[in-house]
Write a protein that holds these residues in place. Structure first.
Motif, mmCIF file in Angstrom:
data_model
loop_
_atom_site.group_PDB
_atom_site.id
_atom_site.type_symbol
_atom_site.label_atom_id
_atom_site.label_comp_id
_atom_site.label_asym_id
_atom_site.label_seq_id
_atom_site.Cartn_x
_atom_site.Cartn_y
_atom_site.Cartn_z
ATOM 1 N N ALA A 57 0.831 -1.204 0.000
ATOM 2 C CA ALA A 57 0.000 0.000 0.000
ATOM 3 C C ALA A 57 0.863 1.251 0.000
ATOM 4 N N GLU A 58 0.306 2.332 -0.534
ATOM 5 C CA GLU A 58 0.987 3.623 -0.528
ATOM 6 C C GLU A 58 0.517 4.439 0.668
ATOM 7 N N GLY A 59 1.458 5.146 1.291
ATOM 8 C CA GLY A 59 1.135 6.004 2.415
ATOM 9 C C GLY A 59 0.640 7.367 1.952
ATOM 10 N N GLN A 60 0.484 8.275 2.930
ATOM 11 C CA GLN A 60 0.029 9.626 2.623
ATOM 12 C C GLN A 60 1.118 10.401 1.870
ATOM 13 N N GLU A 61 0.701 11.420 1.149
ATOM 14 C CA GLU A 61 1.654 12.241 0.397
ATOM 15 C C GLU A 61 2.559 12.995 1.358
ATOM 16 N N SER A 66 6.081 12.858 -2.671
ATOM 17 C CA SER A 66 6.242 11.429 -2.898
ATOM 18 C C SER A 66 5.353 10.643 -1.929
ATOM 19 N N ARG A 67 5.215 9.358 -2.192
ATOM 20 C CA ARG A 67 4.464 8.458 -1.310
ATOM 21 C C ARG A 67 5.306 7.213 -1.063
ATOM 22 N N LEU A 68 5.423 6.836 0.190
ATOM 23 C CA LEU A 68 6.165 5.628 0.534
ATOM 24 C C LEU A 68 5.272 4.408 0.370
ATOM 25 N N ARG A 69 5.905 3.270 0.148
ATOM 26 C CA ARG A 69 5.177 2.008 -0.025
ATOM 27 C C ARG A 69 5.409 1.116 1.194
ATOM 28 N N TYR A 70 4.352 0.410 1.595
ATOM 29 C CA TYR A 70 4.391 -0.393 2.819
ATOM 30 C C TYR A 70 3.838 -1.789 2.556
ATOM 31 N N SER A 157 13.942 -0.322 1.856
ATOM 32 C CA SER A 157 12.479 -0.313 1.951
ATOM 33 C C SER A 157 11.985 -0.670 3.349
ATOM 34 N N GLU A 214 -3.431 -1.853 7.103
ATOM 35 C CA GLU A 214 -3.317 -0.720 6.182
ATOM 36 C C GLU A 214 -3.887 0.555 6.791
#
Length: 390
Positions: A57-61, A66-70, A157, A214
């Motif tokens: 999932a992508e985090g908040q902007e 950019s958006r981090l992935r988790y 990551s 999430e």
């Protein structure tokens, strides 16, 4: 009932508000084996974190757009941990001996959190300004060390804050509960009904948190707070060793509990969970897709930011219905321990104070963010957590 052979009863109090009969010395707190066990546990959970995830999932902007992935694999980590523990116990792993190590384990977890926080602070010194948290960059060394300077400290990551938020502490909490249940079975022939209830209620809570992992990506801890000693200590030490107080209490202070009262306590927990899950699911569904049929008919208020505030459904009842459900469940976890000692109710009292403080912080941030729309929301939904009370 006497404590387990060869151990002191750490929860032996003279009365409901009495002080402990003794304070442990350093020789009872420090154990290299406890430190090794703590680091091994963190290593295991880190390895499970790195396994392929069912979803990313992508985090908040962020500030730099950019958006981090988790990886969303926390529930997978819980199941794999359960399988590994089950295999270990069947092969002779003495899990029931774990309760006798709780003090040195808590000390080792606190020491680990302190050293980890120090390394995080040093790492943040070379982080770009865009990576720093809003509140942990004051210039005061102690304050910034406590709150955390960097918002999302990572190596490649591997996101340290996201990893610690749910994995080692929550799964460790239910593991400690299980060990206490097993030791009670050894002491008394079988676990008490009260111990079964506490284990079941808290396992449901942890499994829910990891199944809906999430959702943590939209919490204040992830999107606003830096990662310093406050969160590191809370995640690694405070959660597993204080949230398991009810099970610890029951091991040394067994409580008679009949099925009628047990059924009533189960009903209280079910009501709390229904409110907690319903409110959180409604909020998360609305955030993902306001046009979803499950939330499309809910009444909302427009804001200057373009976002809309729910004023019907769960979020029209009180401003924080998820906190209400949390508190009802916390009470249900304590009730199996009886009403003659304050210690099992520590979590309920602490969590009440925590949620009231968090709610107040949320109110101030929402007022700053939404302005007049927030005033209108407060007028439409006047109660904060408990309807007609607060």
């Amino acid at each position: 009932m006497a404590p387990p052979q060869g151990s002191r009863a750490p929860l032996e109090f003279g009365g409901p508000l009495g002080p402990p009969p003794y304070l442990p010395g350093l020789e009872e707190l420090w154990s290299p084996w406890a430190l090794l066990l703590c680091l091994t546990w963190l290593g295991l959970q880190a390895a499970l974190y790195l396994l392929p995830a069912r979803k990313v999932a992508e985090g908040q902007e962020l500030k730099d757009k950019s958006r981090l992935r988790y990886p969303i694999n926390g529930f997978q980590a819980l199941v794999l941990t359960a399988l590994l523990v089950g295999l270990g116990v069947s092969a002779g792993l003495p899990l029931s001996a774990l309760p006798e190590m709780l003090l040195p384990l808590a000390f080792a977890a606190t020491l680990t959190a302190f050293i980890f926080s120090l390394l995080l602070y040093l790492k943040a010194l070379v982080a770009p300004a865009s990576a720093l948290a809003p509140g942990g960059n004051s210039g005061n060394l102690i304050y910034d060390f406590f709150l955390g300077r960097e918002l999302n400290p990572r190596i490649c990551s591997f996101d340290f804050k996201y990893f610690c938020e749910l994995r080692p502490g929550l799964i460790g909490w239910v593991l400690i509960n299980l060990a206490l249940l097993m030791q009670e079975a050894e002491l008394r022939g079988s676990p008490s009904l009260a111990m079964w209830l506490v284990n079941g209620f808290q396992l449901l809570y942890v499994a829910d948190a990891l199944w809906y992992e999430e959702a943590v990506l939209t919490t204040m801890d992830i999107i606003h707070d830096g990662f310093g000693f406050m969160l590191a200590f809370g995640d690694l030490a405070w959660v597993p060793f204080t949230y398991s107080l009810q099970a610890q209490f029951l091991l040394y202070h067994p409580q008679p509990l009949g099925w009628p009262l047990a059924s009533f306590i189960c009903l209280i927990n079910a009501v709390g969970y229904y409110i907690f899950r319903g409110a959180n699911s409604q909020k998360n569904t609305f955030r993902k897709n306001p046009s979803d049929p499950r939330v499309a008919d809910l009444e909302t208020i427009s804001t200057a930011t373009g976002r809309r505030l729910l004023v019907s459904g769960w979020w029209g009842m009180v401003r924080h219905p998820n906190y209400l459900g949390d508190l009802i469940m916390a009470l249900a976890w304590s009730l199996p321990c009886g009403v003659f000692h304050l210690l099992p109710y520590f979590y309920f009292l602490y969590f009440t104070a925590l949620l009231v403080h968090r709610e107040d912080r949320d109110e101030r941030q929402c007022l700053q963010k939404y302005g007049l729309a927030w005033h209108e929301y407060c007028r439409r939904v006047p109660y904060r957590i408990v309807p007609y009370v607060y």
